[in-house]
Enzyme design. Structure first.
Site, PDB file in Angstrom:
ATOM      1  CG  ASP A  15      19.587  28.607 -22.861  1.00 14.85           C
ATOM      2  OD1 ASP A  15      18.593  28.996 -23.479  1.00 14.85           O
ATOM      3  OD2 ASP A  15      19.950  27.417 -22.819  1.00 14.85           O
ATOM      4  CE  LYS A  18      21.038  33.879 -28.268  1.00 17.97           C
ATOM      5  NZ  LYS A  18      21.259  32.893 -27.195  1.00 17.97           N
ATOM      6  N   GLY A  42      14.556  30.399 -27.096  1.00 19.13           N
ATOM      7  CA  GLY A  42      13.720  30.943 -26.024  1.00 19.13           C
ATOM      8  C   GLY A  42      14.349  32.223 -25.530  1.00 19.13           C
ATOM      9  CG  HIS A  43      15.699  34.959 -27.706  1.00 23.14           C
ATOM     10  ND1 HIS A  43      15.962  35.434 -28.960  1.00 23.14           N
ATOM     11  CD2 HIS A  43      16.576  33.951 -27.510  1.00 23.14           C
ATOM     12  CE1 HIS A  43      16.953  34.737 -29.503  1.00 23.14           C
ATOM     13  NE2 HIS A  43      17.329  33.825 -28.634  1.00 23.14           N
ATOM     14  CD  GLN A 230      19.088  27.998 -31.699  1.00 21.90           C
ATOM     15  OE1 GLN A 230      19.355  28.411 -32.809  1.00 21.90           O
ATOM     16  NE2 GLN A 230      17.852  28.006 -31.256  1.00 21.90           N
ATOM     17  CG  LEU A 338      28.718  39.869 -12.156  1.00 22.04           C
ATOM     18  CD1 LEU A 338      29.720  38.773 -12.506  1.00 22.04           C
ATOM     19  CD2 LEU A 338      29.378  41.235 -12.342  1.00 22.04           C
ATOM     20  CB  SER A 430      22.922  41.787 -17.464  1.00 17.42           C
ATOM     21  OG  SER A 430      21.566  41.727 -17.260  1.00 17.42           O
TER      22      SER A 430
HETATM   23  P1  IMP Z   1      17.726  21.479 -31.895  1.00 17.06           P
HETATM   24  O1  IMP Z   1      18.107  22.897 -32.153  1.00 17.06           O
HETATM   25  O2  IMP Z   1      16.315  21.337 -31.364  1.00 17.06           O
HETATM   26  O3  IMP Z   1      18.000  20.598 -33.072  1.00 17.06           O
HETATM   27  O4  IMP Z   1      18.675  20.938 -30.711  1.00 17.06           O
HETATM   28  C1  IMP Z   1      20.086  20.767 -30.868  1.00 17.06           C
HETATM   29  C2  IMP Z   1      20.826  21.144 -29.596  1.00 17.06           C
HETATM   30  O5  IMP Z   1      20.746  22.558 -29.430  1.00 17.06           O
HETATM   31  C3  IMP Z   1      20.257  20.544 -28.314  1.00 17.06           C
HETATM   32  O6  IMP Z   1      21.324  20.272 -27.423  1.00 17.06           O
HETATM   33  C4  IMP Z   1      19.393  21.647 -27.741  1.00 17.06           C
HETATM   34  O7  IMP Z   1      19.247  21.561 -26.339  1.00 17.06           O
HETATM   35  C5  IMP Z   1      20.216  22.866 -28.142  1.00 17.06           C
HETATM   36  N1  IMP Z   1      19.410  24.062 -28.295  1.00 17.06           N
HETATM   37  C6  IMP Z   1      18.573  24.377 -29.301  1.00 17.06           C
HETATM   38  N2  IMP Z   1      18.053  25.589 -29.128  1.00 17.06           N
HETATM   39  C7  IMP Z   1      18.583  26.090 -28.004  1.00 17.06           C
HETATM   40  C8  IMP Z   1      18.462  27.340 -27.333  1.00 17.06           C
HETATM   41  O8  IMP Z   1      17.770  28.271 -27.758  1.00 17.06           O
HETATM   42  N3  IMP Z   1      19.194  27.466 -26.177  1.00 17.06           N
HETATM   43  C9  IMP Z   1      20.012  26.508 -25.728  1.00 17.06           C
HETATM   44  N4  IMP Z   1      20.160  25.324 -26.328  1.00 17.06           N
HETATM   45  C10 IMP Z   1      19.461  25.122 -27.465  1.00 17.06           C
END
Ligand code: IMP
Length: 443
Positions: A15, A18, A42-43, A230, A338, A430
């Site tokens: 988050d 990216k 989630g982009h 991630q 920022l 940004s």
């Molecule tokens: P999973 O990827 O669904 O297995 O989740 C594993 C961990 O990664 C959890 O703490 C999620 O909240 C975190 N996570 C997975 N995808 C994202 C992302 O795109 N952004 C932030 N955290 C993520």
């Protein structure tokens, strides 16, 4: 002439913004390749007054760039088709000339989500419930079903009939062991066949060998952006295990996920949010549980794009970022959001940790439990102005040709301090969600 391979990596817990950075950089790219993760990502991209929320599609689709879902990704065809439809409603057509999906990509089925729910990892780790972990488990156990099989309609039916009963038994077993008190969901294989066969047919035209396509493009002098999902500290090996995802978001993951050699990578760009956020459980030394945290949460709209969950919020953590630099080998960083720190007063950056044995370290410890116990030592920096969006936009416009000198003095000082601590130059800062709300070091 060999082309350029540029990896974009989240330097913190995901988050970081990216999507926006990949969108910006993709202007000059020929291919954008997603190398790991799945519908858990989630982009967000804000362009021409429209907001695009992507989970599986590489961010290059918004500019109509060749966008590849590589073998290291796990694809839920239901999410992918829904996303293609949503984009089409927003005027972006994602056809086979834009999107390519590697035939080796593993596919997510309803049992992966059921197994994730049954395992209780949603509660323990805060996983996203998209079946990511169980799909990667199947890949490692060599029992997964890949995209090439999804699009082979006859073979698919036979494979599903073969796999579904054993998955049903597995789910019943997990539920019977009392991990979850809900009833075991029924894996109706005929229903799964009738849902997945048409999806396979729909997606068949996108099938390709993305590794070969990328390598050929690089040999032809093209620019390839490798888009990580991630963030570094969610990496399966090097993140805060077990509070991690099941893939490799770090830069090295681009090689194994996209099928390119390390020599294909020319640059590694780290995306650094100006503060830290984390979704789900796990260590977070600089977490804020006070009014400042609340302010950042609300102003930064720190709620998950995929799950809507409230993100945990804290100060920038240079100890984590130093580790991130080592793990990824950043050639530059992009500092995002920022503007959200404007008006807070004094800003803090954790520059070292005190550990329980009295030791002081300036790099996040490898041990998750130790990281949990680390007490940050902070450096204070002067606050930055509480500019309105309009004022930031004016600064960006004034930045043309001046680079970062267009930033207010204390904002520039914050950026320079981060560069100084990490020893890595910032390529952009940004200051708003829009595509234009970005100041580049060099215009
Ligand atoms: P999973 O990827 O669904 O297995 O989740 C594993 C961990 O990664 C959890 O703490 C999620 O909240 C975190 N996570 C997975 N995808 C994202 C992302 O795109 N952004 C932030 N955290 C993520």
């Amino acid at each position: 002439m060999m082309g350029r391979g540029i990896v974009v990596v989240g330097s913190q817990f995901g988050d970081e913004g990216k999507g926006k950075i990949v969108d910006t950089l993709s202007d000059n790219a020929d291919i954008v390749a997603r190398y790991q993760g799945g519908g858990n990502a989630g982009h967000t991209i804000v362009a021409n007054g429209k907001t695009f929320k992507l989970h599986l599609l590489p961010s290059g689709v918004v500019r109509g760039k060749r966008s590849l879902i590589c073998a290291g990704v796990v694809v839920d065809p239901r999410i992918l088709c829904a996303e293609i439809d949503e984009l089409s409603a927003l005027g972006i057509v994602v056809g086979p000339s834009v999107l390519g999906i590697d035939v080796r990509t593993h596919v997510i089925f309803p049992w992966h989500q059921a197994l994730e729910a049954a395992s209780g990892s949603g509660k323990k780790i805060g996983t996203t419930g998209k079946g990511i972990g169980p799909a990667y488990e199947d890949a490692a156990a060599r029992t997964g079903l890949r995209f090439g099989e999804l699009i082979d309609s006859q073979g698919l039916v036979a494979r599903l009939r073969e796999i579904a009963p054993s998955k049903q038994r597995l789910i019943q077993g997990v539920y019977a062991s009392g991990v979850d008190d809900g009833g075991a969901p029924e894996m109706d294989v005929e229903k799964i066949i009738s849902a997945y066969s048409p999806l396979g047919t729909l997606l068949a035209p996108f099938a390709c060998d993305t590794s070969h396509e990328i390598n050929s493009a690089l040999r032809g002098g093209k620019r390839v952006l490798f888009e990580g999902a991630q963030g570094t500290f969610l990496d399966k090996e090097f993140g805060t295990y077990p509070f991690v995802t099941s893939s490799h978001p770090i830069a090295g993951g681009a090689c194994t996920g996209a099928g390119v050699g390390p020599t294909a990578i020319s640059e590694v760009h780290g995306v650094v949010k100006a503060y830290t956020t984390r979704v789900g459980a796990g260590p977070f030394p600089t977490e804020l549980a006070d009014g400042v945290g609340e302010l950042i949460t609300q102003k930064g709209r720190e709620f998950g794009t995929t799950t809507g969950r409230r993100r945990r919020v804290g100060w920038l953590d240079a100890c984590l970022l130093r580790r991130s630099c080592e793990l990824n080998g950043f050639t530059c960083i992009h500092i995002t959001k920022l503007d959200i720190l404007g008006g807070i007063g004094k800003l803090k950056v954790a520059t070292s940790y005190a550990l329980p044995d009295g030791a002081v370290t300036d790099i996040a410890p490898a041990d998750t439990e130790l990281l949990e116990k680390a007490i940050p030592n902070y450096e204070e920096l002067d606050g930055i102005p509480d500019f309105s969006g309009e004022e930031w936009r004016a600064a960006v416009d004034g930045g043309k040709g001046n680079g970062f000198n267009a930033l207010p003095t204390n904002a520039l000082a914050y950026v320079r301090r981060i560069e100084g601590i990490l020893g890595v130059p910032a390529a952009s800062v940004s200051v708003g969600p829009g595509r234009e709300e970005i100041i580049r070091a060099k215009d």
